[in-house]
Design an enzyme around this catalytic site. Structure first.
Site, PDB file in Angstrom:
ATOM      1  N   ASP A 252       0.856  -1.121  -0.010  1.00 19.59           N
ATOM      2  CA  ASP A 252      -0.006  -0.104   0.023  1.00 19.59           C
ATOM      3  C   ASP A 252       0.809   1.468   0.203  1.00 19.59           C
ATOM      4  O   ASP A 252       1.829   1.370   0.833  1.00 19.59           O
ATOM      5  CB  ASP A 252      -0.944   0.209   1.283  1.00 19.59           C
TER       6      ASP A 252
ATOM      7  N   PHE B  62       1.911  -1.148  10.072  1.00 18.62           N
ATOM      8  CA  PHE B  62       1.049  -1.165   9.109  1.00 18.62           C
ATOM      9  C   PHE B  62       0.674  -0.069   8.284  1.00 18.62           C
ATOM     10  O   PHE B  62       0.925   0.971   8.925  1.00 18.62           O
ATOM     11  CB  PHE B  62       0.000  -1.995   9.478  1.00 18.62           C
TER      12      PHE B  62
ATOM     13  N   TRP C 141      -3.429  -8.927  -3.499  1.00 18.90           N
ATOM     14  CA  TRP C 141      -2.937  -9.862  -2.666  1.00 18.90           C
ATOM     15  C   TRP C 141      -3.071 -11.174  -3.230  1.00 18.90           C
ATOM     16  O   TRP C 141      -3.923 -11.615  -4.034  1.00 18.90           O
ATOM     17  CB  TRP C 141      -3.756  -9.934  -1.469  1.00 18.90           C
TER      18      TRP C 141
HETATM   19  C1  FRU Z   1      -3.927  -3.623   2.818  1.00 19.08           C
HETATM   20  C2  FRU Z   1      -3.408  -3.972   3.944  1.00 19.08           C
HETATM   21  C3  FRU Z   1      -3.409  -3.210   5.367  1.00 19.08           C
HETATM   22  C4  FRU Z   1      -2.662  -3.559   6.049  1.00 19.08           C
HETATM   23  C5  FRU Z   1      -1.282  -3.743   5.133  1.00 19.08           C
HETATM   24  C6  FRU Z   1      -0.135  -4.477   5.770  1.00 19.08           C
HETATM   25  O1  FRU Z   1      -3.324  -4.100   1.606  1.00 19.08           O
HETATM   26  O2  FRU Z   1      -3.811  -5.502   4.381  1.00 19.08           O
HETATM   27  O3  FRU Z   1      -5.073  -3.347   5.882  1.00 19.08           O
HETATM   28  O4  FRU Z   1      -2.409  -2.151   7.006  1.00 19.08           O
HETATM   29  O5  FRU Z   1      -2.013  -4.310   3.958  1.00 19.08           O
HETATM   30  O6  FRU Z   1       0.835  -4.583   4.714  1.00 19.08           O
END
Ligand code: FRU
Length: 484
Positions: free
Chosen positions: A38, A97, A298
């Site tokens: 992200d 995160f 993902w």
């Molecule tokens: C979204 C996510 C977020 C999290 C991050 C972890 O892609 O799953 O919710 O903070 O990636 O890398």
């Protein structure tokens, strides 16, 4: 944290030396080496654009999340900076995160989620998440200040804070999953950035019972409305819609502080391609609302992982809201400065199964096409990139389709939208080594995906299958390298 940042920075330095750049972009932000997901903390601060990102510096696979960092004067030419955040403190033991940034009194504040695995790594059923802050005086080195919002009762999944200032207060939206596994957004506020009120309001919540989590919320004014942008997990596909593992999209509504959010337009997808997730918006220095997303999905195949890196951002896109409550997304104007070697494609009629060669090696380029829909009867017409990509107007089904076929990389899929009911169809496409972004009719629809041309076949051709297709005009440009 200093030591951990040094360790990560050295790992990147080392990994860069053996990077295979076959798929590495020339004008999209990607990590020097290692994994990226992200966009985080996008902001214009103290004369520069800052982009942070979810980053694993030690491998091209997801792992303990750091925040990578790059800066730019124009949102196109990016300079990598030292890693901004490394996990490992008590409250962010297993990851820093996603989150956001604000600029206040000359300092840069990063709000992020401290992540802890309670039952061993990667067991999502037992985690602890809190919202944390780190502050910088120089915009490069950050000092962590710890937790500002603990997880509220009943919310184990509680992450991705987005903070903004409005009507004398700071506000934060956080993505959450309740005890009944329903995705939602919680809203918090404070007057001083550090002491947040634990009481929250549920700003919006899923109406689709399958949707168990809303990740990466963003909440911002656009036109006369407030947009809630988020990434729902759990939505089921319906015919040709919602076919990615996770989705992304927005609600349109009205909001004022301490009032409920009144939704006026239900969920719409922001992008229709295979690889578009977790977008975040920010304000450009002149007030334009810009979005960038992670151009991957993902659990998808990422052939560049074998090359020592993975993940890149989409192009920055300017968002505006039209009168029908729909977001229009166009690549920022600044991108035109990369254009070179302009080639005009004259008005043509493609008859029967003909094709027209546009470029033999379209690795980093922009293509503009205007098709005459009223005078085109071909079954399918559009463009090919090698044998792997077809982007076309499907006249029989009245759809626009982007299909990928890379058997060597186990990637084969297609995504469609309704064909707009316009006389002409304007297509603007950007290719950058391992990505394709297509903007339709000045941003009414967009498709984003990663491409992995086999045997480096980047031959760009126009095609029409059976009967004829009329091209009113077109232009091709090579694009200059912006990132090295
Ligand atoms: C979204 C996510 C977020 C999290 C991050 C972890 O892609 O799953 O919710 O903070 O990636 O890398």
């Amino acid at each position: 944290m200093k030591q951990r940042i040094e360790l990560a920075t050295n790992a990147i330095k080392k990994a860069r030396k053996s990077l295979n750049k076959q798929f590495y972009p020339h004008y999209h932000l990607a990590p020097y080496a290692g994994w990226l997901n992200d966009p985080n903390g996008l902001i214009y601060h103290d004369g520069l654009y800052h982009a942070f990102y979810q980053h694993h510096p030690f491998s091209s696979l997801w792992g303990p999340m750091h925040w990578g960092h790059a800066t730019s004067e124009d949102m196109i030419h990016w300079q990598h900076q030292p890693i901004a955040l490394a996990p490992g403190d008590e409250y962010d033991k297993d990851g820093c995160f996603s989150g956001s940034a604000v600029s206040h009194e000359g300092k840069l504040y990063l709000f992020y989620t401290g992540h802890i695995w309670l039952n061993g790594a990667n067991d999502d059923s037992a985690i602890h998440q809190t919202q944390c802050v780190a502050i910088s005086d120089d915009g490069i080195h950050f000092e962590k200040k710890g937790v500002v919002i603990p997880s509220p009762e009943g919310f184990m999944h509680f992450r991705d804070p987005k903070v903004w200032f409005q009507d004398g207060k700071w506000w934060m939206v956080v993505g959450a999953r309740d005890a009944l596994d329903q995705g939602q957004i919680l809203l918090f506020s404070t007057t001083d950035l550090l002491n947040w009120n634990d009481e929250y309001q549920t700003l919006a919540k899923t109406e689709d019972k399958n949707v168990y989590m809303w990740e990466c919320p963003d909440f911002f004014p656009l036109g006369n409305h407030f947009i809630t942008l988020f990434s729902p997990q759990g939505k089921k596909s319906q015919d040709y819609q919602f076919r990615n593992l996770y989705q992304n999209g927005y609600l349109v509504g009205q909001w004022a502080p301490d009032q409920p959010y009144e939704i006026t337009h239900q969920f719409s997808e922001l992008d229709f391609g295979q690889d578009f997730y977790a977008p975040q918006t920010f304000l450009a220095k002149d007030g334009r609302r810009i979005a960038m997303a992670w151009m991957d999905m993902w659990e998808s195949h990422m052939p560049s992982q074998e090359h020592g890196w993975s993940g890149c951002f989409t192009l920055p896109r300017e968002l505006v809201l039209n009168d029908q409550g729909k977001i229009i997304a166009n690549p920022i104007e600044e991108l035109k400065t990369l254009r070179q070697d302009e080639k005009i494609i004259p008005s043509t009629i493609l008859i029967k199964n003909t094709d027209i060669l546009i470029n033999e090696n379209a690795t980093c380029c922009e293509l503009e096409l205007v098709w005459d829909l009223q005078n085109s009867s071909a079954e399918k017409f559009g463009f090919w990139i090698g044998n792997g990509i077809q982007f076309y107007i499907d006249n029989q089904n009245q759809k626009l389709t982007l299909s990928r076929h890379y058997p060597k990389y186990i990637i084969s899929d297609s995504r469609s939208t309704e064909l707009p009911k316009t006389k002409q169809l304007k297509i603007r496409a950007f290719i950058d080594k391992s990505s394709l972004e297509v903007f339709i009719n000045d941003g009414e629809q967009t498709f984003s995906c990663r491409i992995y041309p086999q045997d480096s076949d980047y031959t760009l051709k126009l095609f029409a299958i059976n009967q004829s297709a009329k091209l009113d005009n077109g232009t091709f440009w090579n694009l200059e390298r912006a990132i090295s």
